[in-house]
Design a protein around this motif. Structure first.
Motif, PDB file in Angstrom:
ATOM      1  N   UNK A  75      30.938  37.698  14.844  1.00 35.99           N
ATOM      2  CA  UNK A  75      32.300  37.920  14.353  1.00 35.99           C
ATOM      3  C   UNK A  75      33.115  36.625  14.395  1.00 35.99           C
ATOM      4  N   UNK A  76      32.960  35.851  15.478  1.00 42.08           N
ATOM      5  CA  UNK A  76      33.711  34.598  15.603  1.00 42.08           C
ATOM      6  C   UNK A  76      33.283  33.591  14.540  1.00 42.08           C
ATOM      7  N   UNK A  77      31.967  33.436  14.371  1.00 37.79           N
ATOM      8  CA  UNK A  77      31.467  32.490  13.368  1.00 37.79           C
ATOM      9  C   UNK A  77      31.856  32.933  11.963  1.00 37.79           C
ATOM     10  N   UNK A  78      31.783  34.240  11.710  1.00 42.02           N
ATOM     11  CA  UNK A  78      32.162  34.761  10.400  1.00 42.02           C
ATOM     12  C   UNK A  78      33.632  34.486  10.121  1.00 42.02           C
ATOM     13  N   UNK A  79      34.487  34.676  11.127  1.00 47.55           N
ATOM     14  CA  UNK A  79      35.913  34.403  10.969  1.00 47.55           C
ATOM     15  C   UNK A  79      36.151  32.943  10.609  1.00 47.55           C
ATOM     16  N   UNK A  80      35.527  32.042  11.348  1.00 48.99           N
ATOM     17  CA  UNK A  80      35.704  30.609  11.094  1.00 48.99           C
ATOM     18  C   UNK A  80      35.242  30.241   9.690  1.00 48.99           C
ATOM     19  N   UNK A  81      34.128  30.811   9.267  1.00 48.13           N
ATOM     20  CA  UNK A  81      33.583  30.484   7.946  1.00 48.13           C
ATOM     21  C   UNK A  81      34.453  31.026   6.813  1.00 48.13           C
ATOM     22  N   UNK A  82      34.968  32.233   6.977  1.00 45.86           N
ATOM     23  CA  UNK A  82      35.835  32.814   5.946  1.00 45.86           C
ATOM     24  C   UNK A  82      37.122  32.001   5.823  1.00 45.86           C
ATOM     25  N   UNK A  83      37.712  31.639   6.958  1.00 45.12           N
ATOM     26  CA  UNK A  83      38.945  30.852   6.925  1.00 45.12           C
ATOM     27  C   UNK A  83      38.685  29.457   6.360  1.00 45.12           C
ATOM     28  N   UNK A  84      37.497  28.924   6.625  1.00 49.72           N
ATOM     29  CA  UNK A  84      37.113  27.643   6.026  1.00 49.72           C
ATOM     30  C   UNK A  84      37.032  27.759   4.505  1.00 49.72           C
ATOM     31  N   UNK A  85      36.439  28.843   4.020  1.00 48.35           N
ATOM     32  CA  UNK A  85      36.370  29.067   2.564  1.00 48.35           C
ATOM     33  C   UNK A  85      37.762  29.204   1.969  1.00 48.35           C
ATOM     34  N   UNK A  86      38.655  29.871   2.697  1.00 53.18           N
ATOM     35  CA  UNK A  86      40.023  30.047   2.223  1.00 53.18           C
ATOM     36  C   UNK A  86      40.726  28.695   2.080  1.00 53.18           C
ATOM     37  N   UNK A  87      40.601  27.844   3.093  1.00 57.27           N
ATOM     38  CA  UNK A  87      41.284  26.558   3.087  1.00 57.27           C
ATOM     39  C   UNK A  87      40.634  25.546   2.146  1.00 57.27           C
ATOM     40  N   UNK A  88      39.325  25.687   1.933  1.00 59.83           N
ATOM     41  CA  UNK A  88      38.586  24.715   1.117  1.00 59.83           C
ATOM     42  C   UNK A  88      38.311  25.213  -0.300  1.00 59.83           C
ATOM     43  N   UNK A  89      39.016  26.237  -0.747  1.00 58.09           N
ATOM     44  CA  UNK A  89      38.696  26.799  -2.063  1.00 58.09           C
ATOM     45  C   UNK A  89      38.940  25.795  -3.190  1.00 58.09           C
ATOM     46  N   UNK A  90      39.889  24.867  -3.005  1.00 57.14           N
ATOM     47  CA  UNK A  90      40.114  23.849  -4.028  1.00 57.14           C
ATOM     48  C   UNK A  90      38.958  22.859  -4.092  1.00 57.14           C
ATOM     49  N   UNK A  91      38.414  22.512  -2.924  1.00 57.32           N
ATOM     50  CA  UNK A  91      37.248  21.627  -2.868  1.00 57.32           C
ATOM     51  C   UNK A  91      36.032  22.327  -3.459  1.00 57.32           C
ATOM     52  N   UNK A  92      35.834  23.577  -3.069  1.00 58.42           N
ATOM     53  CA  UNK A  92      34.676  24.330  -3.561  1.00 58.42           C
ATOM     54  C   UNK A  92      34.675  24.422  -5.087  1.00 58.42           C
ATOM     55  N   UNK A  93      35.845  24.491  -5.686  1.00 59.45           N
ATOM     56  CA  UNK A  93      35.931  24.608  -7.143  1.00 59.45           C
ATOM     57  C   UNK A  93      35.466  23.324  -7.838  1.00 59.45           C
ATOM     58  N   UNK A  94      35.520  22.192  -7.131  1.00 64.00           N
ATOM     59  CA  UNK A  94      35.124  20.916  -7.729  1.00 64.00           C
ATOM     60  C   UNK A  94      33.703  20.514  -7.395  1.00 64.00           C
ATOM     61  N   UNK A  95      33.039  21.308  -6.562  1.00 64.94           N
ATOM     62  CA  UNK A  95      31.665  20.989  -6.169  1.00 64.94           C
ATOM     63  C   UNK A  95      30.696  21.950  -6.844  1.00 64.94           C
ATOM     64  N   UNK A  96      29.676  21.403  -7.475  1.00 65.86           N
ATOM     65  CA  UNK A  96      28.746  22.212  -8.247  1.00 65.86           C
ATOM     66  C   UNK A  96      28.062  23.274  -7.386  1.00 65.86           C
ATOM     67  N   UNK A  97      27.646  22.883  -6.181  1.00 67.14           N
ATOM     68  CA  UNK A  97      26.867  23.813  -5.352  1.00 67.14           C
ATOM     69  C   UNK A  97      27.716  24.915  -4.735  1.00 67.14           C
ATOM     70  N   UNK A  98      29.044  24.785  -4.774  1.00 66.85           N
ATOM     71  CA  UNK A  98      29.906  25.807  -4.184  1.00 66.85           C
ATOM     72  C   UNK A  98      30.822  26.471  -5.204  1.00 66.85           C
ATOM     73  N   UNK A  99      30.658  26.123  -6.482  1.00 73.08           N
ATOM     74  CA  UNK A  99      31.589  26.616  -7.497  1.00 73.08           C
ATOM     75  C   UNK A  99      31.419  28.094  -7.826  1.00 73.08           C
ATOM     76  N   UNK A 100      30.391  28.725  -7.302  1.00 71.18           N
ATOM     77  CA  UNK A 100      30.212  30.164  -7.524  1.00 71.18           C
ATOM     78  C   UNK A 100      30.632  31.010  -6.330  1.00 71.18           C
TER      79      UNK A 100
END
Length: 322
Positions: A75-100
């Motif tokens: 649960x703790x790791x999942x929380x950290x990862x979800x919040x990381x995705x939330x904060x990094x969504x702009x970066x993920x949109x510019x990276x090919x491997x994370x754009x989906x």
């Protein structure tokens, strides 16, 4: 210059989470939320949690305690990862491997992801505090804060040493596993914490070498983006040596028996050989897939898995006969 993406466009790209969920089955919705938790990363974190519990117990801990600790850690790791995705969504949109990822495609809305990540974090802290102990709960909260605030918000976009210091969050499961059994910490736990700390750069930098164009496009100054491959290779070799030597420090500190010693030595030698081979290829001017960065990345996972398997199995040899 426009680059065509060969992957089929998802029908929900660009829509809000509520709109994207409309017309989709519950399995698809669950799949998207689960993907935000980055299950493969959680698996690796758990690999360093439960073996430490065997060492702390000097035997087999109660099954309920193992399960409760793994649930809380997940649960703790999942929380950290979800919040990381939330904060990094702009970066993920510019990276090919994370754009989906769901936050990029619109399959999950930012607001829903934020609530989901926060709820997982609260659940992990409360669960560990009530079912395991409050020291483990505090360590889990610290791990979430380190990953979300210290790494994602402070370091990731500002320094090439982001993964070095940000990797502290990935070391916390070791302490959580130990404290779950003993409700305290020890030098043995701190040595294993240091092993994971020093292992993180030679694990993650090869991945960054393979996808450095992605990181460069997103403006993330990973070391392979701002330094030549040879310089990165030297750093990988240096950290690999410190990792292996630190793993051997556990032998007198714990103390450990022959199984752990052999595993740490043999796996360590192979880890060092792969690191030196990466540096050798970089010095020879090899680039791209031929550099073999992903080969080291994948073996680094095998190395850590084998090492912590040795941590779990070794104390079982010395259980008293009944």
């Amino acid at each position: 210059m426009t680059t065509l993406d060969p992957r089929p466009a998802r029908p929900d790209r660009g829509r809000t989470g509520s709109d994207a969920a409309a017309g989709r089955g519950w399995r698809e919705v669950v799949r998207d939320y689960v993907s935000l938790t980055k299950p493969r990363i959680i698996e690796l974190l758990l690999v360093t949690t439960f073996p430490v519990m065997f060492l702390a117990e000097r035997g087999i801990p109660p099954v309920w305690l193992i399960v409760a600790t793994l649930v809380g850690g997940t649960l703790a790791a999942a929380s950290a990862n979800v919040l990381n995705c939330y904060l990094d969504r702009d970066i993920d949109a510019r990276m090919h491997r994370t754009s989906n990822r769901p936050l990029v495609t619109g399959a999950v809305s930012p607001g829903h992801a934020l609530v989901f990540g926060a709820a997982l974090g609260v659940a992990s802290v409360v669960w560990l505090g009530l079912v395991v102990n409050w020291l483990s709960s505090a360590l889990a909260l610290g791990a979430i804060a380190l990953y979300v605030v210290f790494y994602t918000l402070v370091l990731k976009r500002r320094t090439s040493q982001n993964i070095v210091w940000g990797g502290v969050a990935g070391c916390m499961p070791v302490l959580i596993g130990w404290s779950a059994v003993t409700n305290s910490l020890s030098w043995s736990a701190l040595v294993l914490f240091a092993v994971v700390f020093f292992w993180t750069p030679p694990h993650y930098w090869p991945l960054s070498m393979r996808f450095k164009e992605d990181y460069a496009a997103a403006g993330v100054p990973m070391l392979p983006v701002v330094a030549e491959d040879v310089a990165v290779g030297r750093q990988v070799v240096a950290y690999s040596w410190v990792t292996v030597l630190t793993s051997l420090v556990l032998v007198p500190v714990a103390p450990m028996g022959w199984i752990y010693t052999v595993v740490a030595a043999v796996a360590g030698v192979v880890f060092l050989l792969e690191s030196h081979r990466l540096l050798h290829r970089a010095r020879a001017g090899v680039t791209g897939p031929g550099l073999g960065a992903m080969r080291l990345f994948h073996f680094s996972i095998s190395y850590l898995t084998l090492l912590f398997l040795g941590v779990a199995v070794d104390p079982l040899l010395y259980l008293p006969l009944r």
